[in-house]
Design a protein around this motif. Sequence first.
Motif, PDB file in Angstrom:
ATOM      1  N   ARG A 193       0.830  -1.209   0.000  1.00 52.69           N
ATOM      2  CA  ARG A 193       0.000   0.000   0.000  1.00 52.69           C
ATOM      3  C   ARG A 193       0.863   1.257   0.000  1.00 52.69           C
ATOM      4  O   ARG A 193       0.542   2.246  -0.678  1.00 52.69           O
ATOM      5  N   ALA A 194       1.948   1.233   0.753  1.00 53.99           N
ATOM      6  CA  ALA A 194       2.817   2.403   0.814  1.00 53.99           C
ATOM      7  C   ALA A 194       3.505   2.640  -0.524  1.00 53.99           C
ATOM      8  O   ALA A 194       3.629   3.784  -0.980  1.00 53.99           O
ATOM      9  N   GLU A 195       3.954   1.572  -1.162  1.00 50.74           N
ATOM     10  CA  GLU A 195       4.595   1.732  -2.473  1.00 50.74           C
ATOM     11  C   GLU A 195       3.589   2.219  -3.516  1.00 50.74           C
ATOM     12  O   GLU A 195       3.926   3.033  -4.380  1.00 50.74           O
ATOM     13  N   ALA A 196       2.355   1.718  -3.432  1.00 48.64           N
ATOM     14  CA  ALA A 196       1.331   2.191  -4.362  1.00 48.64           C
ATOM     15  C   ALA A 196       1.052   3.681  -4.174  1.00 48.64           C
ATOM     16  O   ALA A 196       0.624   4.363  -5.109  1.00 48.64           O
ATOM     17  N   ALA A 197       1.313   4.189  -2.962  1.00 45.81           N
ATOM     18  CA  ALA A 197       1.117   5.615  -2.677  1.00 45.81           C
ATOM     19  C   ALA A 197       2.355   6.432  -3.036  1.00 45.81           C
ATOM     20  O   ALA A 197       2.389   7.643  -2.802  1.00 45.81           O
ATOM     21  N   GLY A 198       3.364   5.788  -3.587  1.00 42.49           N
ATOM     22  CA  GLY A 198       4.550   6.510  -4.025  1.00 42.49           C
ATOM     23  C   GLY A 198       5.628   6.676  -2.983  1.00 42.49           C
ATOM     24  O   GLY A 198       6.535   7.484  -3.151  1.00 42.49           O
ATOM     25  N   LEU A 199       5.561   5.911  -1.882  1.00 48.22           N
ATOM     26  CA  LEU A 199       6.555   6.030  -0.824  1.00 48.22           C
ATOM     27  C   LEU A 199       7.694   5.032  -1.031  1.00 48.22           C
ATOM     28  O   LEU A 199       7.482   3.929  -1.550  1.00 48.22           O
ATOM     29  N   ALA A 200       8.874   5.434  -0.615  1.00 48.86           N
ATOM     30  CA  ALA A 200      10.020   4.530  -0.629  1.00 48.86           C
ATOM     31  C   ALA A 200       9.965   3.672   0.634  1.00 48.86           C
ATOM     32  O   ALA A 200       9.860   4.200   1.744  1.00 48.86           O
TER      33      ALA A 200
ATOM     34  N   ALA B   3       5.912   7.344  -7.769  1.00 48.58           N
ATOM     35  CA  ALA B   3       4.494   7.051  -7.857  1.00 48.58           C
ATOM     36  C   ALA B   3       4.113   6.586  -9.252  1.00 48.58           C
ATOM     37  O   ALA B   3       3.295   5.694  -9.427  1.00 48.58           O
ATOM     38  N   THR B   4       4.749   7.168 -10.279  1.00 50.05           N
ATOM     39  CA  THR B   4       4.370   6.791 -11.635  1.00 50.05           C
ATOM     40  C   THR B   4       4.873   5.410 -12.007  1.00 50.05           C
ATOM     41  O   THR B   4       4.271   4.742 -12.830  1.00 50.05           O
ATOM     42  N   ILE B   5       5.955   4.944 -11.404  1.00 49.02           N
ATOM     43  CA  ILE B   5       6.487   3.651 -11.840  1.00 49.02           C
ATOM     44  C   ILE B   5       5.879   2.489 -11.069  1.00 49.02           C
ATOM     45  O   ILE B   5       6.051   1.349 -11.459  1.00 49.02           O
ATOM     46  N   THR B   6       5.150   2.772  -9.984  1.00 49.77           N
ATOM     47  CA  THR B   6       4.652   1.665  -9.153  1.00 49.77           C
ATOM     48  C   THR B   6       3.875   0.621  -9.941  1.00 49.77           C
ATOM     49  O   THR B   6       4.119  -0.568  -9.803  1.00 49.77           O
TER      50      THR B   6
END
Length: 609
Positions: A93-100, A224-227
Amino acid sequence: MTSSMNASVPALATPLGEEKSALLQRLLEGLDGSSLTWLSGYFAGLAARQLPGTLPAAPPAAAVQAAPQGTLTLVYGTQTGNSRLLAERLKQRAEAAGLAVRSFRASEYPVRELKNERLLYVVISTQGDGDPPDDARGFFEFVRSKRAPALNQLRFAVLGLGDSSYPKFCEIGRVLDERFAELGATRLFARAECDVDFEPVAGPWLGQALEHAKKELAPAPSLATITPLRSVQVPPTFSRENPYPSQVLSNQRITGRGALKDVRHLELSLEGSGLTYEPGDALGVVPRNPPELVAAVLSELRLDGDTDVSREGRTLPLKRWLTEELEITRLSRPFLASHAARSSSNTELQRLLTPEGGEALRALLASHQVIDLLRQHPGTWSAEALVGALRRLTPRLYSIASSQKRVGEEVHLTLGVVDYEAFGSRHVGAASNYLSTREAGQDTVDVFIEANERFRLPKDPSRDIIMIGPGTGVAPFRAFVQERAETGASGRNWLFFGEQHFRTQFLYQVEWQEAVKQGSLHRIDLAFSRDQGQKVYVQNRLREKGSEVYAWLEGGAFLYVCGDAKRMAPDVDDALIDIIATHGGKSREDAKAHLESLREQQRYLRDVY
């Protein structure tokens, strides 16, 4: 202002080689400026995340200092896999939100980096009455020790998992939460504590954790765009949330007539499911409560099983709630507390719930089912209140007793049936009774695979292994021996097995004898506790073979233990410490440290319950 690139792309000086450079040229042809900008962010994101095949990683020293900056770090400790499941869910979920995000099993977390962390979430279970899971012992002791650094820059949150049947419910999560604060860290939000049915508490905590992480860490646009492009692994069709209806192929009792225990060998079909497993993994089974027990609860409370009851947005008849959805073979502290308010024995039950009631409470929760409490301490319940107070019936995990390389699209289990007399009536276990009564060729069982990365065979097939598995704890070692035979592993295999009687309870006797004959099992030592005047257990056999056990360990052998966590596992620990002290010429404290070092090297692995 942008324009299309209709002309050929200029030649590039790249480290990609001629073939890959040509592919890149083809990719870029016809792209406009906005597309090129998006690609630049995409490739920058890949480089920042240091994915395989991207730019070279920074030197290790620099990585240690830089990694925590602007990053959410997740650390999980687990015995049965639930903490890992929740940590992985939060990571996705965090990666989908653009977080490292960085995620670590506690045993693999580099504790030297703790002083550099800025945002840390810990998801950790408590084993038994206040013990850390095996894979978190080192992390837990480091955080509690004087070596732990000041954490004034850290912001953190803790999710604890446990079983409220134990007085020290979620103890490890509590201790870590308080210790981080003592070290100067800032608690972002309150610790949450999950019972066996963890979803009702874990779900809101994960949501809160994600919202705080978004505030603490500004999402990077390129990341966020590459997730979506990174999400290449499609979850299996069948999982814990969507179990597979497995056909029962065989249900065979493998203890003899007159045996005090009913142990079953079950074979289940995975044909067409796409499910795969490795030795050491567990099979999750969705159980059903015994119809007789459901009827007894309804009768005792004078409730109608056909009454429709709603909970969490679902409406079912009460009988179905009690059969398929709610736990009635295990008594929990929260239900005891709810019943105390409804019972004429209010004062007696309330006393158990005080700190002074610790041992008495522990004994009650260990010995009583819900029906016993209802009979001994009558109280009044409505159907709605009962459904709301009972905790969810959760899947049971069984160590897999087969290698898929040998059995193909099947999975085998070794099952000890829980069936005993107490308080004047018969008591059975939910899952073991359910499985033992399934008919081969007729019935199905809902199952899923629970990976167990911390209980794996050595990657080096030339390593020797020592397996200690009394009773049904022998299950994963049947899988180990099959796997090593199928892969042609050159390392030696030594099994310690124990039970009550040789004649009736030597589980898989013929298979072990054949394995010894074929050379896939090099040694087997047996301990049958009731075949002689003085009881003999696997730990006694270990001590008898102490010099050889120590020699194998010093030669690089891996050591595995599976079975009872309360009595057998601590006794085996003591025996191993004695062996290392005696045959290694060490003090007992040094022997303990040596055994702990084997654990940290992941050469001493336990699957205990």
